[in-house]
Design a protein around this motif. Structure first.
Motif, PDB file in Angstrom:
ATOM      1  N   ARG A  19       0.828  -1.213   0.000  1.00 43.91           N
ATOM      2  CA  ARG A  19       0.000   0.000   0.000  1.00 43.91           C
ATOM      3  C   ARG A  19       0.863   1.263   0.000  1.00 43.91           C
ATOM      4  NH1 ARG A  19      -5.758  -1.051   2.946  1.00 43.91           N
ATOM      5  NH2 ARG A  19      -5.998  -3.223   2.297  1.00 43.91           N
ATOM      6  N   PRO A  20       1.656   1.445  -1.044  1.00 50.20           N
ATOM      7  CA  PRO A  20       2.524   2.623  -1.105  1.00 50.20           C
ATOM      8  C   PRO A  20       1.710   3.895  -1.273  1.00 50.20           C
ATOM      9  CG  PRO A  20       2.501   1.510  -3.208  1.00 50.20           C
ATOM     10  CD  PRO A  20       1.738   0.626  -2.264  1.00 50.20           C
ATOM     11  N   GLU A  21       2.351   5.007  -1.020  1.00 50.90           N
ATOM     12  CA  GLU A  21       1.666   6.288  -1.169  1.00 50.90           C
ATOM     13  C   GLU A  21       1.243   6.528  -2.617  1.00 50.90           C
ATOM     14  OE1 GLU A  21       3.493   6.266   2.644  1.00 50.90           O
ATOM     15  OE2 GLU A  21       4.380   5.851   0.681  1.00 50.90           O
ATOM     16  N   GLN A  22       2.061   6.063  -3.563  1.00 51.12           N
ATOM     17  CA  GLN A  22       1.725   6.243  -4.979  1.00 51.12           C
ATOM     18  C   GLN A  22       2.058   4.979  -5.762  1.00 51.12           C
ATOM     19  OE1 GLN A  22       2.123  10.020  -7.529  1.00 51.12           O
ATOM     20  NE2 GLN A  22       4.073   9.000  -7.882  1.00 51.12           N
ATOM     21  N   VAL A  23       1.178   4.634  -6.684  1.00 48.63           N
ATOM     22  CA  VAL A  23       1.431   3.563  -7.649  1.00 48.63           C
ATOM     23  C   VAL A  23       1.394   4.191  -9.032  1.00 48.63           C
ATOM     24  CG1 VAL A  23       0.661   1.366  -8.606  1.00 48.63           C
ATOM     25  CG2 VAL A  23       0.362   1.830  -6.170  1.00 48.63           C
ATOM     26  N   THR A  24       2.466   3.988  -9.788  1.00 49.30           N
ATOM     27  CA  THR A  24       2.533   4.480 -11.161  1.00 49.30           C
ATOM     28  C   THR A  24       2.403   3.292 -12.107  1.00 49.30           C
ATOM     29  OG1 THR A  24       3.956   6.333 -10.521  1.00 49.30           O
ATOM     30  CG2 THR A  24       3.904   5.744 -12.857  1.00 49.30           C
ATOM     31  N   LEU A  25       1.352   3.281 -12.882  1.00 51.21           N
ATOM     32  CA  LEU A  25       1.078   2.168 -13.791  1.00 51.21           C
ATOM     33  C   LEU A  25       1.818   2.387 -15.108  1.00 51.21           C
ATOM     34  CD1 LEU A  25      -2.761   1.828 -13.139  1.00 51.21           C
ATOM     35  CD2 LEU A  25      -0.889   0.522 -12.102  1.00 51.21           C
ATOM     36  N   LYS A  55      -6.988   2.921  -5.655  1.00 53.56           N
ATOM     37  CA  LYS A  55      -7.460   4.052  -4.854  1.00 53.56           C
ATOM     38  C   LYS A  55      -8.200   3.557  -3.623  1.00 53.56           C
ATOM     39  CE  LYS A  55      -8.908   7.792  -7.025  1.00 53.56           C
ATOM     40  NZ  LYS A  55      -9.531   8.724  -7.989  1.00 53.56           N
ATOM     41  N   GLY A  56      -8.872   2.423  -3.749  1.00 48.24           N
ATOM     42  CA  GLY A  56      -9.531   1.829  -2.597  1.00 48.24           C
ATOM     43  C   GLY A  56      -8.548   1.366  -1.531  1.00 48.24           C
ATOM     44  N   LEU A  57      -7.304   1.083  -1.946  1.00 46.72           N
ATOM     45  CA  LEU A  57      -6.257   0.709  -0.997  1.00 46.72           C
ATOM     46  C   LEU A  57      -5.615   1.932  -0.340  1.00 46.72           C
ATOM     47  CD1 LEU A  57      -4.430  -2.033  -3.111  1.00 46.72           C
ATOM     48  CD2 LEU A  57      -5.957  -2.416  -1.155  1.00 46.72           C
ATOM     49  N   GLY A  58      -6.007   3.116  -0.784  1.00 48.57           N
ATOM     50  CA  GLY A  58      -5.436   4.337  -0.222  1.00 48.57           C
ATOM     51  C   GLY A  58      -4.237   4.862  -0.982  1.00 48.57           C
ATOM     52  N   CYS A  59      -3.980   4.314  -2.171  1.00 46.03           N
ATOM     53  CA  CYS A  59      -2.836   4.739  -2.976  1.00 46.03           C
ATOM     54  C   CYS A  59      -3.240   5.866  -3.928  1.00 46.03           C
ATOM     55  CB  CYS A  59      -2.294   3.586  -3.812  1.00 46.03           C
ATOM     56  SG  CYS A  59      -1.859   2.100  -2.887  1.00 46.03           S
ATOM     57  N   ARG A  60      -2.369   6.834  -4.087  1.00 47.30           N
ATOM     58  CA  ARG A  60      -2.516   7.782  -5.189  1.00 47.30           C
ATOM     59  C   ARG A  60      -2.068   7.066  -6.454  1.00 47.30           C
ATOM     60  NH1 ARG A  60       0.639  11.750  -3.414  1.00 47.30           N
ATOM     61  NH2 ARG A  60       2.456  11.252  -4.659  1.00 47.30           N
ATOM     62  N   VAL A  61      -2.775   7.276  -7.561  1.00 52.76           N
ATOM     63  CA  VAL A  61      -2.491   6.548  -8.798  1.00 52.76           C
ATOM     64  C   VAL A  61      -2.054   7.515  -9.891  1.00 52.76           C
ATOM     65  CG1 VAL A  61      -3.372   4.940 -10.527  1.00 52.76           C
ATOM     66  CG2 VAL A  61      -4.214   4.813  -8.173  1.00 52.76           C
ATOM     67  N   ALA A 120      -7.963  10.759 -17.864  1.00 53.89           N
ATOM     68  CA  ALA A 120      -8.791  11.280 -16.770  1.00 53.89           C
ATOM     69  C   ALA A 120     -10.014  10.405 -16.533  1.00 53.89           C
ATOM     70  CB  ALA A 120      -9.211  12.714 -17.075  1.00 53.89           C
ATOM     71  N   SER A 121     -10.552   9.841 -17.590  1.00 54.93           N
ATOM     72  CA  SER A 121     -11.768   9.034 -17.456  1.00 54.93           C
ATOM     73  C   SER A 121     -11.518   7.716 -16.733  1.00 54.93           C
ATOM     74  CB  SER A 121     -12.378   8.767 -18.828  1.00 54.93           C
ATOM     75  OG  SER A 121     -11.609   7.817 -19.531  1.00 54.93           O
ATOM     76  N   THR A 122     -10.268   7.317 -16.568  1.00 55.47           N
ATOM     77  CA  THR A 122      -9.972   6.101 -15.809  1.00 55.47           C
ATOM     78  C   THR A 122     -10.105   6.319 -14.307  1.00 55.47           C
ATOM     79  OG1 THR A 122      -7.588   6.532 -15.542  1.00 55.47           O
ATOM     80  CG2 THR A 122      -8.306   5.416 -17.575  1.00 55.47           C
ATOM     81  N   GLY A 123     -10.165   7.584 -13.895  1.00 55.54           N
ATOM     82  CA  GLY A 123     -10.236   7.892 -12.472  1.00 55.54           C
ATOM     83  C   GLY A 123      -8.890   8.131 -11.829  1.00 55.54           C
ATOM     84  N   THR A 124      -7.812   8.106 -12.626  1.00 53.17           N
ATOM     85  CA  THR A 124      -6.479   8.305 -12.071  1.00 53.17           C
ATOM     86  C   THR A 124      -6.345   9.682 -11.423  1.00 53.17           C
ATOM     87  OG1 THR A 124      -4.119   8.075 -12.567  1.00 53.17           O
ATOM     88  CG2 THR A 124      -5.440   9.242 -14.194  1.00 53.17           C
ATOM     89  N   ASP A 125      -5.451   9.770 -10.466  1.00 46.90           N
ATOM     90  CA  ASP A 125      -5.188  11.050  -9.805  1.00 46.90           C
ATOM     91  C   ASP A 125      -4.221  11.906 -10.612  1.00 46.90           C
ATOM     92  OD1 ASP A 125      -6.543  10.505  -7.153  1.00 46.90           O
ATOM     93  OD2 ASP A 125      -5.120   8.839  -7.200  1.00 46.90           O
ATOM     94  N   ARG A 126      -3.250  11.234 -11.251  1.00 44.12           N
ATOM     95  CA  ARG A 126      -2.201  11.936 -11.971  1.00 44.12           C
ATOM     96  C   ARG A 126      -1.856  11.191 -13.259  1.00 44.12           C
ATOM     97  NH1 ARG A 126       2.409  13.778  -7.456  1.00 44.12           N
ATOM     98  NH2 ARG A 126       0.962  14.875  -6.052  1.00 44.12           N
ATOM     99  N   ILE A 127      -1.134  11.892 -14.106  1.00 44.25           N
ATOM    100  CA  ILE A 127      -0.445  11.260 -15.215  1.00 44.25           C
ATOM    101  C   ILE A 127       1.051  11.483 -15.011  1.00 44.25           C
ATOM    102  CG2 ILE A 127      -2.321  11.445 -16.877  1.00 44.25           C
ATOM    103  CD1 ILE A 127      -0.869  13.934 -18.046  1.00 44.25           C
ATOM    104  N   GLU A 128       1.859  10.543 -15.510  1.00 45.00           N
ATOM    105  CA  GLU A 128       3.300  10.770 -15.558  1.00 45.00           C
ATOM    106  C   GLU A 128       3.706  10.856 -17.017  1.00 45.00           C
ATOM    107  OE1 GLU A 128       7.576   8.633 -14.689  1.00 45.00           O
ATOM    108  OE2 GLU A 128       6.043   8.493 -13.128  1.00 45.00           O
TER     109      GLU A 128
END
Length: 238
Positions: free
Chosen positions: A86-92, A123-129, A144-152
């Motif tokens: 459950r890291p603070e951020q997960v980058t897919l 996001k349900g795990l508490g991770c920023r995505v 944006a339509s995927t619900g992600t918080d950010r893009i890299e």
């Protein structure tokens, strides 16, 4: 100030070159990088564990005091790891198992439903995505339509074109970041960023929140020292 997250994959590569040898100490390196001023630690475990091992990620979660960013292709094994850590951020990142390094962003239009389900779980795990994305403004609404918080934003093309024409090289990134900002997405960036091209990118992308830098930073540290190098990279982001 844009946050600096240091990717420590290359430190793990050096450690693994001697089999089970424990030098350099990856965990101590992460502690020191944070102590020297980095605002995050990034790791990208791959299925063959050729650099970061899955156990490294578990160990790092217990000691990182800033933010742990775990990158990777959301395979079942990767998702199982993320559920534990459950890291603070997960980058897919859509890496093939045999990819040498990240080399493309997501097809967010064709894989929108697939990504939407994964983003919701993370996001349900508490991770920023964050979703790894090529610098095309047309892709941003689908991301944006995927619900992600950010893009890299995948910055290899920017780094490759910087010396020839930095204005042309940064233009698609500026447009994509502006589109993301209007849609309420945070903007990260990474790949081939270094002490030569980082400050200009930061100046041109007011939406930029975080950069993830590993290879160039570790190479510079061989000559300049790790503490000094972290400070030099932070200075480019002020």
């Amino acid at each position: 100030m844009v946050k600096l997250s240091v990717n420590i994959n290359k430190i793990a590569t050096l450690r693994n070159a001697r089999g089970q040898h424990a030098r350099p100490d990856l965990l101590q390196a992460a502690r020191d990088i944070e102590r020297f001023g980095a605002q995050g630690i990034t790791v990208h475990p791959r299925p063959d564990e050729r650099h970061i091992r899955y156990q490294d990620v578990l160990d790092l979660k217990a000691l990182v005091t800033t933010e742990l960013n775990v990158e990777g292709n959301p395979t079942p094994d990767f998702l199982d790891l993320v559920r534990q850590v459950r890291p603070e951020q997960v980058t897919l990142v859509p890496d093939a198992p045999d990819a040498l390094t990240s080399n493309a962003g997501w097809d967010v239009m064709g894989q929108q439903e697939y990504l939407r389900g994964i983003v919701a779980e993370l996001k349900g795990l508490g991770c920023r995505v964050s979703i790894f994305l090529d610098p095309d403004p047309a892709l941003v609404p689908a991301a944006a339509s995927t619900g992600t918080d950010r893009i890299e934003l995948y910055t290899e093309a920017y780094a490759r074109g910087y010396l020839a024409d930095r204005e042309a090289a940064v233009a698609p990134y500026r447009a994509a970041a502006a589109r993301a900002g209007k849609l309420g997405l945070g903007v990260n960036a990474g790949h081939d960023l270094d002490l030569d091209n980082l400050a200009f990118l930061k100046q041109q992308l007011p939406e930029l929140a975080e950069v993830s830098i590993g290879h160039a930073l570790v190479c510079d540290a061989l000559y300049l020292g790790l503490e000094n190098t972290v400070q030099l990279y932070k200075r480019q982001l002020k």
